[in-house]
Design a protein around this motif. Structure first.
Motif, short mmCIF file in Angstrom:
data_model
loop_
_atom_site.label_atom_id
_atom_site.label_comp_id
_atom_site.label_asym_id
_atom_site.label_seq_id
_atom_site.Cartn_x
_atom_site.Cartn_y
_atom_site.Cartn_z
N VAL A 7 -50.60 38.77 0.76
CA VAL A 7 -51.66 38.65 1.61
C VAL A 7 -51.26 38.73 2.99
O VAL A 7 -51.94 39.25 3.99
N HIS A 63 -52.74 41.75 5.45
CA HIS A 63 -53.69 41.12 6.66
C HIS A 63 -53.23 42.13 7.75
O HIS A 63 -53.99 42.28 8.54
N LYS A 110 -61.47 42.14 5.95
CA LYS A 110 -61.39 40.80 5.77
C LYS A 110 -61.89 40.68 4.16
O LYS A 110 -62.54 41.07 3.70
N PHE A 111 -61.10 39.59 3.55
CA PHE A 111 -61.08 39.21 2.06
C PHE A 111 -60.57 40.35 1.38
O PHE A 111 -60.12 39.83 0.28
N GLU A 115 -56.82 38.49 0.65
CA GLU A 115 -56.75 37.49 -0.50
C GLU A 115 -56.89 37.93 -1.80
O GLU A 115 -56.34 37.42 -2.75
N PRO A 159 -58.64 28.41 1.62
CA PRO A 159 -58.97 27.93 2.84
C PRO A 159 -59.44 26.65 3.05
O PRO A 159 -60.56 26.22 3.28
N GLU A 187 -67.62 31.94 5.19
CA GLU A 187 -66.18 32.51 5.10
C GLU A 187 -65.47 31.97 4.01
O GLU A 187 -64.72 32.48 3.33
N THR A 211 -63.65 33.99 0.85
CA THR A 211 -62.33 34.03 0.52
C THR A 211 -62.23 33.39 -0.72
O THR A 211 -61.12 33.97 -1.78
N ALA A 263 -63.04 36.10 -3.32
CA ALA A 263 -61.90 36.89 -3.47
C ALA A 263 -60.81 36.63 -4.08
O ALA A 263 -60.36 37.44 -5.06
#
Length: 252
Positions: free
Chosen positions: A158, A162, A168-169, A172, A208, A233, A237, A240
């Motif tokens: 991860v 990143h 994004k996502f 994850e 998260p 969001e 997450t 995902a």
């Protein structure tokens, strides 16, 4: 009477404090309250702030023309120490122990500081947490080491993705895939008993939790836009992570 230059400097201080807090994982209502308190303590009344997870709008009434500033927030992480430090600066401003110039200097120092733990320390902490979560979810001790290694590997990927791919996502999703593959590897070699407990414990560091908490607190405080956006969001997450696990298990 305040001059426009002084008001502009106060707005700079308020926006810098809000930016640091929002980027560090603070709740929306806390950011707005801190900015208002700083401005009021520095002699600028009748201020308005509007904060969303991706931007801050701050304005001052009583000026001609009206003074309004906007800053964009593109990156957000979790650094509660910075939130605490900004709160401390705000309290000292309210108490009159520091002035505008010193407050701006301290806020810039907080913004520049990078006292988060190193990546390998974070990975080891995530690995240990994964093993402990597995035991907490009633997994057996034979599942502790597989969960520990799977959780550490997932967190590493991860962090790696990143930085590598700014989508994004996606990180994850890849992390969850790695967790599931490693867990299946241990089970196939007879080094673990319960696959579900290993996977659940290993993905917990990716969940998260702070984002979900802040979304609920913002909704309870009446900040519907911020609460819903943070909730979305957090949901994406979690989706995902679940999709990564589901993809691997569906290929068996």
């Amino acid at each position: 009477m305040e001059t426009r230059e002084m008001i502009y400097d106060v707005m700079d201080a308020c926006l810098l404090a809000g930016k640091i807090m929002l980027q560090s994982g603070a709740e929306t209502y806390r950011v707005e309250d801190t900015m208002t308190r700083i401005a009021s303590s520095l002699g600028v009344e009748l201020t308005h702030s509007y904060v969303t997870p991706t931007g801050i709008v701050f304005s001052v009434e009583g000026t001609r023309p009206a003074m309004t500033r906007l800053i964009r927030i593109s990156n957000r992480t979790t650094d509660l120490k910075k939130v605490m430090q900004v709160n401390d600066v705000s309290r000292r401003i309210s108490g009159g122990s520091i002035g505008l110039e010193e407050a701006c200097s301290q806020l810039r120092e907080i913004e520049r500081s990078s006292e988060t733990y190193g990546i390998w320390t974070q990975i080891m902490a995530a690995a240990l947490a994964s093993g402990c979560f597995t035991i907490m979810f009633l997994g057996g001790w034979p599942d502790f080491i597989p969960s520990l290694i799977a959780g550490g590997a997932g967190y590493y990927f991860v962090a790696f993705f990143h930085r590598l791919i700014p989508v994004k996502f996606f990180a994850e999703f890849v992390g969850a895939v790695v967790v599931c593959v490693v867990s299946l590897g241990f089970i196939s070699f007879g080094l673990g008993n319960e696959l579900d407990k290993i996977i659940i414990g290993a993905v917990m560091p990716l969940v998260p939790g702070l984002l979900i908490t802040n979304a609920v607190r913002d909704l309870m405080a009446g900040h519907l836009v911020s609460g819903l956006s943070k909730g979305a969001e957090a949901f994406l997450t979690a989706f995902a992570i679940g999709s990564g696990v589901a993809v691997v298990l569906s290929l068996l």
